[in-house]
Scaffold this motif. Structure first.
Motif, mmCIF file in Angstrom:
data_model
loop_
_atom_site.group_PDB
_atom_site.id
_atom_site.type_symbol
_atom_site.label_atom_id
_atom_site.label_comp_id
_atom_site.label_asym_id
_atom_site.label_seq_id
_atom_site.Cartn_x
_atom_site.Cartn_y
_atom_site.Cartn_z
ATOM 1 N N ALA A 276 10.486 71.767 -29.511
ATOM 2 C CA ALA A 276 11.360 72.954 -29.529
ATOM 3 C C ALA A 276 11.972 73.281 -28.175
ATOM 4 O O ALA A 276 13.181 73.532 -28.068
ATOM 5 N N ASN A 277 11.170 73.302 -27.121
ATOM 6 C CA ASN A 277 11.656 73.692 -25.795
ATOM 7 C C ASN A 277 11.927 72.506 -24.871
ATOM 8 O O ASN A 277 12.141 72.682 -23.673
ATOM 9 N N ILE A 278 11.894 71.293 -25.446
ATOM 10 C CA ILE A 278 11.981 70.094 -24.608
ATOM 11 C C ILE A 278 13.133 69.170 -25.004
ATOM 12 O O ILE A 278 13.910 68.743 -24.148
ATOM 13 N N ALA A 279 13.225 68.842 -26.287
ATOM 14 C CA ALA A 279 14.166 67.814 -26.740
ATOM 15 C C ALA A 279 15.592 68.122 -26.291
ATOM 16 O O ALA A 279 16.121 69.203 -26.563
ATOM 17 N N ASP A 280 16.184 67.162 -25.567
ATOM 18 C CA ASP A 280 17.571 67.236 -25.099
ATOM 19 C C ASP A 280 17.836 68.459 -24.213
ATOM 20 O O ASP A 280 18.952 68.973 -24.177
ATOM 21 N N LYS A 281 16.790 68.917 -23.507
ATOM 22 C CA LYS A 281 16.942 70.042 -22.587
ATOM 23 C C LYS A 281 16.517 69.629 -21.184
ATOM 24 O O LYS A 281 15.837 68.610 -21.004
ATOM 25 N N VAL A 282 16.906 70.439 -20.208
ATOM 26 C CA VAL A 282 16.454 70.216 -18.836
ATOM 27 C C VAL A 282 15.150 70.984 -18.658
ATOM 28 O O VAL A 282 15.117 72.217 -18.803
ATOM 29 N N VAL A 283 14.073 70.250 -18.371
ATOM 30 C CA VAL A 283 12.739 70.845 -18.268
ATOM 31 C C VAL A 283 12.245 70.703 -16.828
ATOM 32 O O VAL A 283 12.427 69.656 -16.198
ATOM 33 N N MET A 284 11.598 71.749 -16.332
ATOM 34 C CA MET A 284 11.071 71.740 -14.974
ATOM 35 C C MET A 284 9.568 72.025 -15.020
ATOM 36 O O MET A 284 9.117 72.910 -15.753
ATOM 37 N N HIS A 303 8.994 63.468 -25.609
ATOM 38 C CA HIS A 303 9.854 64.258 -26.502
ATOM 39 C C HIS A 303 11.281 64.349 -26.003
ATOM 40 O O HIS A 303 12.021 65.265 -26.356
ATOM 41 N N ARG A 304 11.672 63.386 -25.177
ATOM 42 C CA ARG A 304 13.041 63.100 -24.808
ATOM 43 C C ARG A 304 13.830 64.303 -24.266
ATOM 44 O O ARG A 304 14.806 64.735 -24.872
ATOM 45 N N PRO A 305 13.428 64.843 -23.114
ATOM 46 C CA PRO A 305 14.278 65.861 -22.489
ATOM 47 C C PRO A 305 15.537 65.190 -21.927
ATOM 48 O O PRO A 305 15.582 63.964 -21.739
ATOM 49 N N LYS A 306 16.542 65.989 -21.640
ATOM 50 C CA LYS A 306 17.744 65.447 -20.995
ATOM 51 C C LYS A 306 17.417 65.074 -19.550
ATOM 52 O O LYS A 306 17.769 64.005 -19.066
ATOM 53 N N LYS A 307 16.709 65.981 -18.867
ATOM 54 C CA LYS A 307 16.273 65.755 -17.489
ATOM 55 C C LYS A 307 14.881 66.350 -17.324
ATOM 56 O O LYS A 307 14.542 67.336 -17.988
ATOM 57 N N LEU A 308 14.108 65.765 -16.426
ATOM 58 C CA LEU A 308 12.794 66.316 -16.087
ATOM 59 C C LEU A 308 12.751 66.539 -14.581
ATOM 60 O O LEU A 308 12.827 65.593 -13.801
ATOM 61 N N VAL A 309 12.649 67.805 -14.196
ATOM 62 C CA VAL A 309 12.573 68.182 -12.787
ATOM 63 C C VAL A 309 11.106 68.330 -12.414
ATOM 64 O O VAL A 309 10.404 69.193 -12.957
ATOM 65 N N MET A 310 10.626 67.484 -11.506
ATOM 66 C CA MET A 310 9.229 67.535 -11.060
ATOM 67 C C MET A 310 9.197 68.209 -9.696
ATOM 68 O O MET A 310 9.629 67.627 -8.701
ATOM 69 N N PHE A 311 8.695 69.423 -9.652
ATOM 70 C CA PHE A 311 8.685 70.227 -8.427
ATOM 71 C C PHE A 311 7.258 70.263 -7.886
ATOM 72 O O PHE A 311 6.336 70.682 -8.588
ATOM 73 N N GLU A 312 7.073 69.810 -6.649
ATOM 74 C CA GLU A 312 5.714 69.626 -6.133
ATOM 75 C C GLU A 312 5.698 69.799 -4.616
ATOM 76 O O GLU A 312 6.626 69.383 -3.915
ATOM 77 N N LEU A 313 4.621 70.405 -4.097
ATOM 78 C CA LEU A 313 4.461 70.597 -2.659
ATOM 79 C C LEU A 313 3.919 69.351 -1.972
ATOM 80 O O LEU A 313 4.303 69.031 -0.852
ATOM 81 N N SER A 314 3.023 68.626 -2.657
ATOM 82 C CA SER A 314 2.386 67.440 -2.072
ATOM 83 C C SER A 314 3.279 66.211 -2.247
ATOM 84 O O SER A 314 3.592 65.810 -3.373
ATOM 85 N N ILE A 363 10.696 76.079 -18.144
ATOM 86 C CA ILE A 363 9.823 75.888 -16.983
ATOM 87 C C ILE A 363 8.372 75.991 -17.424
ATOM 88 O O ILE A 363 7.987 76.928 -18.142
ATOM 89 N N TYR A 364 7.572 75.018 -16.985
ATOM 90 C CA TYR A 364 6.119 75.093 -17.128
ATOM 91 C C TYR A 364 5.570 75.271 -15.714
ATOM 92 O O TYR A 364 5.646 74.356 -14.884
ATOM 93 N N HIS A 365 5.045 76.462 -15.467
ATOM 94 C CA HIS A 365 4.608 76.819 -14.110
ATOM 95 C C HIS A 365 3.122 76.512 -13.961
ATOM 96 O O HIS A 365 2.251 77.307 -14.312
#
Length: 640
Positions: A276-284, A303-314, A363-365
């Motif tokens: 629902a919140n992933i397919a063909d969407k930009v997910v962070m 589940h095939r997002p359009k883009k996956l933004v991986m945000f990380e400090l390390s 966003i998954y925080h």
């Protein structure tokens, strides 16, 4: 160098020559002994035509053996194919004998070919089997005797695989099915589980191989608990597919893990909620390199997002998950853009720029400081990352028009006794307050659950290292209990819960039954083939030592603050109604807390956390290391 080692080290052509000579002598013996049985040996040996008959038969037979591939087989790993080849070769040999005698008009009684065939076949196969047994017997002097638990397809495949190795040799099967008891599978007997102790003592067994990869989780746990009482290490095998693909090796046999002890039957994820919140969407995903963050990324990729933004400090953690996902992407031919971005969740400008640039929808925080003692020793940094990191991320999401925002929370946020739990509850309050604001377009929700197996800082890898080092296993308190869940299950449930959010929801995952940590430690010791060292067994292998509760640690964890909990469409996801502060009041509290953090005013920080509706009841005095050092340097008491 002993005889066996010398023979095995010979060149391959030399070994073939030895076998050819061996078979030459067998044909010689079979031919003349069959004649001796039928006729007077002394009389018949003088007949030159019999020597001609033997010579022709021998040359043709040896040639047939070569063409049939009898000498390509490795004796140590002799199988049924070689035995069938010997049978075919023996039939050809006796036919050659009969035809040669017929065309040369040699008098050959009908009983001689029959005797020759039987002798040749018995000697060819019997000698090879004897040599194989001799060679394998020499291997077994250095191999470890094992019992295979499970005489089904997987157990038989495992036995076949072990026959190709020198490390282990199976001495028995054990199976729950009474129909299999007292039967023999490839020269190995099948016994009842009640015979285990007798088998272990008789053969000095140190390892049990659990070959039941397809049984139900509950049944697997029952078997493992039954095996705990024996002083044997329990190893498990890979899935049936790996066995059939020939991937079994000693390295693929692994210790029974806590996943086997604590795992439960997975519930099939609901496809519509996962997508629902992933397919063909930009997910962070924030904290994308952590235990939960990385698994969220893996599940999201499926589940095939359009883009996956991986945000990380390390940097290293980001590099690791980016490399892994790019390999997965190439392997499965996915058209997903992966964006590894370095940054801190305390930097709102950076967060907002990322979200707006890539038009993030979900966003998954997961970014947080989660280790209780570390946050107790670094209070301000813990609050800055967990509370204000969540606030800045949420405010950036609102400004960037993000549709869905899911906070990964913890059971330690419920009636917290430590700063980490209090900071996570305050992070929940932030999202609840923002969600309650009028005309809020971003859907905020939070998912609360307990410990995950295999995460960094979990007791499980700590216990494993301590057991491997010979102990002792350190435990903070004999009565401490915790909820556990596997990382993949937790990530799946987080994604599904997030898809149910309507705004301000507090979702609680069904963690199953709490586990007593001392029982877990004892099980891990037993399943490693070791014994507990205590007053009753002073000569045991591993001792369990009680070190005392760490700062902020409590005996029991909870998942709910209040009693208002409702079910959802998913059997393992509940929703809770929790009290919260409206944004204007919370904003005032956050401003005061921010000022106290800026001044490293630990007493005020503690006071404000107590004021918040977080049910914070600290067990210890202020433990912040810098603040303690400053107090000691100035000669002031620590516990004022």
């Amino acid at each position: 160098m002993n005889l066996i080692t010398a023979l095995l080290s010979l060149p391959r052509n030399t070994k073939k020559t030895i076998l050819l000579t061996h078979d030459f002598l067998i044909i010689l013996f079979a031919f003349w002994f069959s004649i001796a049985i039928r006729w007077d040996f002394i009389h018949e040996v003088a007949k030159k035509e019999y020597w001609v008959l033997w010579a022709i038969t021998t040359v043709v037979t040896i040639t047939c053996f070569i063409r049939l591939g009898l000498y390509r087989a490795v004796i140590r790993f002799l199988g049924s194919k070689v035995l069938s080849t010997a049978l075919v070769g023996s039939i050809i040999s006796v036919l050659i004998l009969i035809l040669t005698a017929y065309f040369l008009r040699i008098d050959l009684p009908r009983t001689i070919p029959i005797l020759y065939f039987l002798l040749l076949l018995i000697l060819l196969t019997g000698s090879r089997l004897s040599i194989r047994a001799w060679l394998q017997g020499s291997d077994r002097r250095h191999a470890v005797p094992v019992i295979i638990y499970g005489a089904g397809d997987s157990g038989r495949q495992l036995q076949e695989a072990l026959s190709q190795l020198n490390e282990y040799y199976p001495i028995a099967f054990v199976d729950d099915d009474p129909k299999l008891h007292r039967s023999v599978i490839r020269n190995i007997g099948v016994f009842s589980p009640q015979d285990l102790q007798k088998l272990i003592e008789r053969h000095d067994v140190k390892k049990i191989l659990l070959a039941m990869p397809s049984i139900r989780v509950e049944r697997r746990k029952q078997i493992i608990r039954h095996l705990e009482i024996y002083a044997c290490e329990v190893l498990t095998i890979p899935g049936m597919k790996d066995l059939l693909d020939g991937k079994v090796s000693v390295s693929s046999l692994k210790k029974v893990s806590v996943f086997d002890l604590l795992g439960r039957t997975p519930v099939e994820p609901m496809a519509e909620l996962m997508a629902a919140n992933i397919a063909d969407k930009v997910v962070m995903v924030t904290g994308a390199g952590g235990s939960i963050g990385a698994e969220l990324c893996r599940q999201i990729m499926q589940h095939r997002p359009k883009k996956l933004v991986m945000f990380e400090l390390s940097e290293f953690n980001l590099y690791s998950i980016d490399k892994e996902l790019n390999e997965y992407k190439q392997l499965h031919g996915l058209d997903i853009e992966l964006l590894p971005l370095l940054g801190s969740v305390q930097d709102q400008a950076r967060l907002q720029a990322v979200m707006q640039t890539y038009e993030v929808a979900t966003i998954y925080h997961a970014a947080a400081y989660k280790h209780v003692p570390m946050v107790e020793f670094n209070v301000v940094e813990g609050i800055r990352n967990n509370v204000y990191g969540t606030l800045h991320c949420a405010q950036a999401a609102i400004a960037a028009g993000v549709q869905n925002f899911v906070l990964i929370s913890t059971d330690k946020a419920v009636r917290p006794t430590n700063t980490m739990g209090a900071s996570k509850r305050l992070a929940e309050l932030v999202l609840q307050a923002l969600a309650a604001m009028p005309n809020q377009a971003t859907c905020f929700c939070m998912v609360r659950f307990g410990n995950v197996l295999g995460s960094s800082g979990s007791v499980v890898p700590v216990f494993e290292k301590q057991i491997l080092a010979g102990g002792p296993v350190t435990l903070t308190h004999p009565e401490i209990t915790r909820f556990f869940m596997t990382i993949p299950e937790a990530a799946q449930l987080v994604i599904q819960a997030g898809a149910m959010g309507k705004g301000g929801d507090v979702f609680v995952l069904d963690m199953g039954e709490p586990v007593k940590i001392i029982d877990l430690a004892q099980q891990m010791v037993h399943l490693s083939g070791l014994t507990l060292k205590n007053e009753n067994n002073p000569k045991g292998d591993i001792e369990i030592k009680i070190s005392g509760l760490r700062p902020g640690e409590k005996l029991y964890e909870e998942l709910l603050v209040g009693e208002q909990v409702c079910g959802t469409s998913h059997s393992r996801i509940m929703t809770a109604q929790e009290i919260f502060l409206p944004w204007p009041q919370l904003e005032t509290l956050l401003a005061a807390l921010d000022e106290a953090c800026n001044n490293n005013d630990q007493p005020t920080v503690r006071h404000l956390l107590l004021q918040a509706p977080a049910a914070f009841k600290p067990k210890d005095n202020i433990c912040d290391l810098v603040w303690q050092q400053q107090k000691m340097a100035s000669g002031q008491p620590l516990n004022e």
